[in-house]
Write a protein that holds these residues in place. Structure first.
Motif, PDB file in Angstrom:
ATOM      1  N   LEU A 115      22.685  -5.213  50.744  1.00  0.00           N
ATOM      2  CA  LEU A 115      23.081  -4.750  49.411  1.00  0.00           C
ATOM      3  C   LEU A 115      24.352  -3.911  49.507  1.00  0.00           C
ATOM      4  CD1 LEU A 115      21.663  -4.722  46.437  1.00  0.00           C
ATOM      5  CD2 LEU A 115      21.334  -2.310  46.970  1.00  0.00           C
ATOM      6  N   LEU A 116      24.352  -2.934  50.418  1.00  0.00           N
ATOM      7  CA  LEU A 116      25.531  -2.076  50.588  1.00  0.00           C
ATOM      8  C   LEU A 116      26.710  -2.880  51.142  1.00  0.00           C
ATOM      9  CD1 LEU A 116      26.754   0.726  50.391  1.00  0.00           C
ATOM     10  CD2 LEU A 116      25.775   1.267  52.635  1.00  0.00           C
ATOM     11  N   TYR A 117      26.446  -3.775  52.075  1.00  0.00           N
ATOM     12  CA  TYR A 117      27.491  -4.638  52.645  1.00  0.00           C
ATOM     13  C   TYR A 117      28.151  -5.486  51.549  1.00  0.00           C
ATOM     14  CZ  TYR A 117      29.443  -8.601  55.323  1.00  0.00           C
ATOM     15  OH  TYR A 117      30.252  -9.584  55.832  1.00  0.00           O
ATOM     16  N   THR A 118      27.321  -6.100  50.698  1.00  0.00           N
ATOM     17  CA  THR A 118      27.861  -6.922  49.606  1.00  0.00           C
ATOM     18  C   THR A 118      28.721  -6.076  48.681  1.00  0.00           C
ATOM     19  OG1 THR A 118      25.967  -8.427  49.690  1.00  0.00           O
ATOM     20  CG2 THR A 118      27.249  -8.416  47.654  1.00  0.00           C
ATOM     21  N   ALA A 119      28.249  -4.871  48.352  1.00  0.00           N
ATOM     22  CA  ALA A 119      29.003  -4.001  47.439  1.00  0.00           C
ATOM     23  C   ALA A 119      30.372  -3.650  48.017  1.00  0.00           C
ATOM     24  CB  ALA A 119      28.204  -2.732  47.160  1.00  0.00           C
ATOM     25  N   ILE A 120      30.409  -3.231  49.270  1.00  0.00           N
ATOM     26  CA  ILE A 120      31.685  -2.830  49.887  1.00  0.00           C
ATOM     27  C   ILE A 120      32.662  -4.004  49.928  1.00  0.00           C
ATOM     28  CG2 ILE A 120      32.763  -2.063  52.053  1.00  0.00           C
ATOM     29  CD1 ILE A 120      30.180  -0.422  52.554  1.00  0.00           C
ATOM     30  N   THR A 121      32.155  -5.212  50.206  1.00  0.00           N
ATOM     31  CA  THR A 121      33.044  -6.382  50.310  1.00  0.00           C
ATOM     32  C   THR A 121      33.572  -6.850  48.960  1.00  0.00           C
ATOM     33  OG1 THR A 121      31.139  -7.894  50.306  1.00  0.00           O
ATOM     34  CG2 THR A 121      31.986  -7.204  52.457  1.00  0.00           C
ATOM     35  N   ARG A 122      33.115  -6.256  47.862  1.00  0.00           N
ATOM     36  CA  ARG A 122      33.662  -6.612  46.540  1.00  0.00           C
ATOM     37  C   ARG A 122      35.021  -5.929  46.303  1.00  0.00           C
ATOM     38  NH1 ARG A 122      32.342 -10.754  46.386  1.00  0.00           N
ATOM     39  NH2 ARG A 122      31.757 -10.274  48.507  1.00  0.00           N
ATOM     40  N   ALA A 123      35.357  -4.929  47.109  1.00  0.00           N
ATOM     41  CA  ALA A 123      36.580  -4.149  46.874  1.00  0.00           C
ATOM     42  C   ALA A 123      37.795  -4.829  47.472  1.00  0.00           C
ATOM     43  CB  ALA A 123      36.417  -2.755  47.474  1.00  0.00           C
ATOM     44  N   LYS A 124      38.865  -4.882  46.700  1.00  0.00           N
ATOM     45  CA  LYS A 124      40.118  -5.469  47.181  1.00  0.00           C
ATOM     46  C   LYS A 124      41.042  -4.390  47.762  1.00  0.00           C
ATOM     47  CE  LYS A 124      41.516  -8.689  44.180  1.00  0.00           C
ATOM     48  NZ  LYS A 124      42.336  -9.382  43.164  1.00  0.00           N
ATOM     49  N   LYS A 125      41.165  -3.261  47.044  1.00  0.00           N
ATOM     50  CA  LYS A 125      42.117  -2.221  47.462  1.00  0.00           C
ATOM     51  C   LYS A 125      41.454  -0.874  47.744  1.00  0.00           C
ATOM     52  CE  LYS A 125      45.839  -4.111  44.536  1.00  0.00           C
ATOM     53  NZ  LYS A 125      46.652  -3.843  43.326  1.00  0.00           N
ATOM     54  N   LEU A 126      40.319  -0.604  47.089  1.00  0.00           N
ATOM     55  CA  LEU A 126      39.756   0.739  47.151  1.00  0.00           C
ATOM     56  C   LEU A 126      38.242   0.692  46.968  1.00  0.00           C
ATOM     57  CD1 LEU A 126      40.348   3.873  47.092  1.00  0.00           C
ATOM     58  CD2 LEU A 126      40.414   3.651  44.598  1.00  0.00           C
ATOM     59  N   ALA A 127      37.517   1.394  47.859  1.00  0.00           N
ATOM     60  CA  ALA A 127      36.063   1.528  47.724  1.00  0.00           C
ATOM     61  C   ALA A 127      35.709   3.014  47.751  1.00  0.00           C
ATOM     62  CB  ALA A 127      35.344   0.797  48.855  1.00  0.00           C
ATOM     63  N   VAL A 128      34.878   3.426  46.803  1.00  0.00           N
ATOM     64  CA  VAL A 128      34.461   4.824  46.717  1.00  0.00           C
ATOM     65  C   VAL A 128      32.939   4.875  46.645  1.00  0.00           C
ATOM     66  CG1 VAL A 128      34.642   6.997  45.458  1.00  0.00           C
ATOM     67  CG2 VAL A 128      36.573   5.402  45.453  1.00  0.00           C
ATOM     68  N   LEU A 129      32.319   5.599  47.585  1.00  0.00           N
ATOM     69  CA  LEU A 129      30.884   5.847  47.534  1.00  0.00           C
ATOM     70  C   LEU A 129      30.659   7.236  46.951  1.00  0.00           C
ATOM     71  CD1 LEU A 129      29.567   4.580  51.017  1.00  0.00           C
ATOM     72  CD2 LEU A 129      29.924   3.293  48.924  1.00  0.00           C
ATOM     73  N   VAL A 130      29.652   7.339  46.074  1.00  0.00           N
ATOM     74  CA  VAL A 130      29.289   8.619  45.480  1.00  0.00           C
ATOM     75  C   VAL A 130      27.795   8.806  45.671  1.00  0.00           C
ATOM     76  CG1 VAL A 130      29.166   9.955  43.349  1.00  0.00           C
ATOM     77  CG2 VAL A 130      31.106   8.439  43.732  1.00  0.00           C
ATOM     78  N   GLY A 131      27.373   9.973  46.202  1.00  0.00           N
ATOM     79  CA  GLY A 131      25.938  10.185  46.306  1.00  0.00           C
ATOM     80  C   GLY A 131      25.499  10.827  47.591  1.00  0.00           C
TER      81      GLY A 131
END
Length: 754
Positions: free
Chosen positions: A705-721
């Motif tokens: 789930l987390l892997y899929t989410a991160i790979t959706r980013a083209k230029k910038l990924a931000v985790l909050v929590g």
């Protein structure tokens, strides 16, 4: 008809309040709980707060509310609603609000004012008994007059049916849908065949149909009920991704839902299988999902469409692999050194060894699979395959499951790409214009983002590929599997009969990206590096509600301010789940307040717990083959461009640049998409993503789930929590594979169908 704003009266021990619905301040679409403000003749300029199940009621409607008065310690005196019905208004003000609220197609606020000014309180009688006189109103021509008269009659007919449907516990919005499906036969179907509703009417599941059946007197142990419950249990399993259930698991699941003896459920299952309402087949133990059983075979039970699709897909792939003709025969005896040298001169970049192997395989094998993670060169490999095929004048078809994925594929490969749905020209009902009898005219078909392609869609596509054509399936097998039933990419990689290449080398340039590096770290079960890269950020926050507010602030203010990105177009919030303070549902409310707030004079439409406004970012929730040029499909994104109270329509421009019109009674097909679940983001890429990862989503936190989410980013990924929540996701491998039989059917000595 009741009159509006009457004093309270007593009905069966409860109070009755007649009022006009002025404003809905909160509505929970899941529970139906609503907080609203109403006007009565006793309230004067002040409004009364009412609470309870009011879903389906519209602003401007006159309501007869049954319930009781309560006192809230903070908000004071309130009316708690147990039930309600709509009534026709009796005063000029009430009639003006009623007609101007958008309840009657063809009448908006301006026209309502003109009509009431012209006819006064007689206007409702004129519409019902003498609609031809409406042309006396300035601006009302024959066409709109006819539309108003027709809409009024339909409203009357629906309300007559609703009286019955409400008596058996059906909500207003579902009653409208039942009426649209069955018309005058609605009452007969509901009374005599209530379980039909679960399969015929979108939005009505078994539980709702079961409650209706109970209210019309169908016995608890009726075979009809038990068979419907068994099919419902299988249907729920397909929504969880399974193509079948082992028989013991099906019976256990059904009796839990139905509360009936196991022997009755087993007997009804036997009757269902004999009548081919379901298909029963022995499969090897352990097929698809892990831990199915200890015996050599286990009885599997399929819903008919999934059984047929699985058998058809396996045989279709087998036929493609074994086809005697070859539409790319020129590549069989090619001088590959020369061809790859030409390709290197053309692109300016040499292929790595794995990529070279994949290119050769795609052009010499009639079915091939290419998989690999981000930064490993899948896109460049596909572009190389396309370049070489185009040089030989091959007919090339590029396709992906979603509009966004197709657009990206087209940009990367330098060749037009389409969605599967548009390529096959799906017709109302879901039948494709292209199939075995009318195949596509293609020598090479490349399908990207195969991890998100479900069994049903994959079968439709493979049926349309002509004998001798080459099929290249491209995807990342470590991402989440498809939303729909099946795990097609994983099953193909499990089948020894299907040639494949897995790219594993991360290219040097990609190693400088925090998105790529951290995606691979997460996939390997390692904690991401949160503070080392300019394209990957982390904002720690343990409190779930504060994390939700912080995610909204990051998406709407901080990213636009620092990176100059548009918060609506370029930034996507991806949530692990839909419910909860940091779930997609609540985040959408918060993000809409920031990005598309309510404004005086701006048209909007409330439907259930959602309010739709021009500028809203929305997503389609189900496949609808009747809408648009070639249907509109689950996961399609778009922006609301117009809301018309007069025409009862909302207009949407999709990410494929198609304008679609939705009637107000179709708005439950749409949800806001400022925030979407990670599952819904499959196949899409966004310039920037924000992912709230909180301990409240503990049950959903998994590595893929987390892997899929991160790979959706083209230029910038931000985790909050929460760092604890991220650790939990990284540690937790997927909860097990799905129950599917495709890999087994593709085995060299696959068992016959029965």
């Amino acid at each position: 008809m009741g009159r509006v704003w009457a004093p309270d009266s007593e009905a069966g021990g409860g109070s009755v309040l007649e009022a006009v619905l002025e404003r809905i301040t909160f509505a929970n679409e899941e529970t139906g709980y609503t907080i609203a403000r109403v006007a009565t003749d006793r309230s004067g300029p002040d409004l009364i707060t009412v609470t309870g199940a009011l879903l389906g009621a519209q602003v401007g409607e006159s309501l007869r509310l049954t319930g009781r008065w309560t006192s809230h310690p903070k908000y004071g005196r309130q009316f708690d609603v147990q039930s309600f019905t709509t009534v026709l208004p009796a005063t000029i003000q009430g009639i003006r609000r009623y007609l101007g609220s958008g309840l009657i197609k063809g009448i908006g606020p301006v026209m309502a004012d003109r009509m009431v000014t012209h006819f006064g309180t007689d206007i409702l009688r004129v519409i019902e008994e003498d609609p031809g006189r409406l042309i006396e109103v300035p601006g009302l021509g024959p066409k709109r007059t006819t539309m108003i008269a027709t809409a009024w009659e339909e409203q009357k007919a629906i309300k007559e049916v609703m009286v019955f449907l409400q008596s058996v516990g059906v909500s207003t919005s579902l009653a409208v849908r039942i009426y649209k499906k069955y018309g005058d036969a609605s009452i007969s179907v509901v009374r005599n065949e209530p379980y039909r509703l679960a399969s015929d009417v979108w939005g009505i599941g078994f539980k709702t149909a079961d409650a209706i059946a109970r209210s019309v007197g169908i016995p608890h142990d009726s075979p009809e009920r038990v068979k419907a419950g068994l099919q419902y249990t299988l249907s729920q399993a397909t929504e969880d991704g399974h193509c079948f259930l082992p028989e013991p698991a099906l019976v256990t699941g059904a009796i839990k839902i139905l509360d009936v003896p196991a022997d009755l459920a087993q007997r009804c299952l036997n009757e269902l299988a004999a009548a081919e309402g379901v298909i029963r087949e022995d499969v090897p133990a352990g097929t698809g999902a892990e831990g199915v059983g200890t015996e050599s075979v286990t009885p599997a039970v399929y819903l008919v469409p999934f059984y047929r699709a699985e058998c058809s897909l396996a045989s279709g792939l087998g036929e493609l692999l074994g086809a005697p003709q070859d539409r790319l025969a020129a590549f069989a005896g090619l001088d590959w050194d020369k061809a790859l040298g030409w390709l290197r001169q053309r692109t300016g970049v040499p292929l790595a060894e794995e990529q070279e192997q994949a290119v050769r395989l795609a052009l010499t094998s009639k079915v091939a699979v290419l998989t690999g993670g981000p930064g490993c060169g899948k896109s460049f490999t596909v572009r190389s395959v396309v370049e070489l095929a185009a040089a030989r004048k091959a007919k090339i078809t590029l396709v992906a499951p979603t509009g966004r994925a197709a657009k990206r594929l087209s940009e990367l490969a330098g060749h037009p790409a389409a969605t599967v749905h548009r390529l096959l020209e799906l017709r109302p009902g879901g039948e494709a214009s292209y199939d075995r009898d009318r195949p596509l005219d293609a020598d090479l078909v490349v399908v990207d983002e195969c991890s998100m392609m479900d069994l049903i869609l994959a079968n439709k596509l493979v049926k349309a590929i002509p004998p001798g054509a080459h099929l290249l399936l491209v995807g990342d097998v470590d991402q989440l599997p498809s939303v729909g039933a099946g795990q097609v990419l994983r099953d193909l990689l499990s089948a020894a009969t299907v040639p494949r290449v897995r790219l594993t080398k991360i290219f040097r340039q990609a190693q400088e990206s925090g998105i790529v590096v951290n995606a691979h770290r997460v996939n390997a079960g390692k904690f991401p590096r949160l503070r080392e890269y300019p394209d990957f950020f982390f904002f720690p926050c343990e409190d779930t509600e504060q994390a939700a507010a912080l995610a909204v602030d990051v998406a709407t203010r901080r990213i636009p301010r620092k990176f100059g990105l548009d918060p609506r177009r370029d930034v996507q919030v991806l949530a692990p789940m839909r419910r909860g303070p940091a779930g997609a549902g609540n985040l959408n409310l918060l993000l809409q307040q920031e990005l598309a707030p309510s404004r005086d004079g701006q048209p909007e439409r409330r439907h259930g717990g959602r309010v739709f406004r021009p500028g809203d970012k929305v997503t389609q929730l189900r496949n609808n083959y009747d809408k648009g040029a070639a249907g509109v499909f689950n996961g399609t994104l778009g922006v609301v461009t117009a809301v018309s109270a007069e025409d009862h329509t909302l207009t949407l421009r999709t990410d494929e640049d198609e304008l679609l019109e939705y009637g107000f009674d179709e708005l439950d097909e749409l949800a806001h998409a400022y925030a979407i679940t990670i599952h819904r983001s499959q196949g899409s890429e966004y310039p920037a993503i924000v992912i709230p990862v909180t301990t409240s989503a503990w049950m959903m936190l998994q590595r893929n789930l987390l892997y899929t989410a991160i790979t959706r980013a083209k230029k910038l990924a931000v985790l909050v929590g929460s760092p604890r929540a991220i650790s939990a996701a990284v540690r937790t491998a997927s909860a097990g594979r799905r129950h599917t039989g495709l890999a087994q059917r593709l085995a060299p000595a696959a068992a016959p169908i029965r």
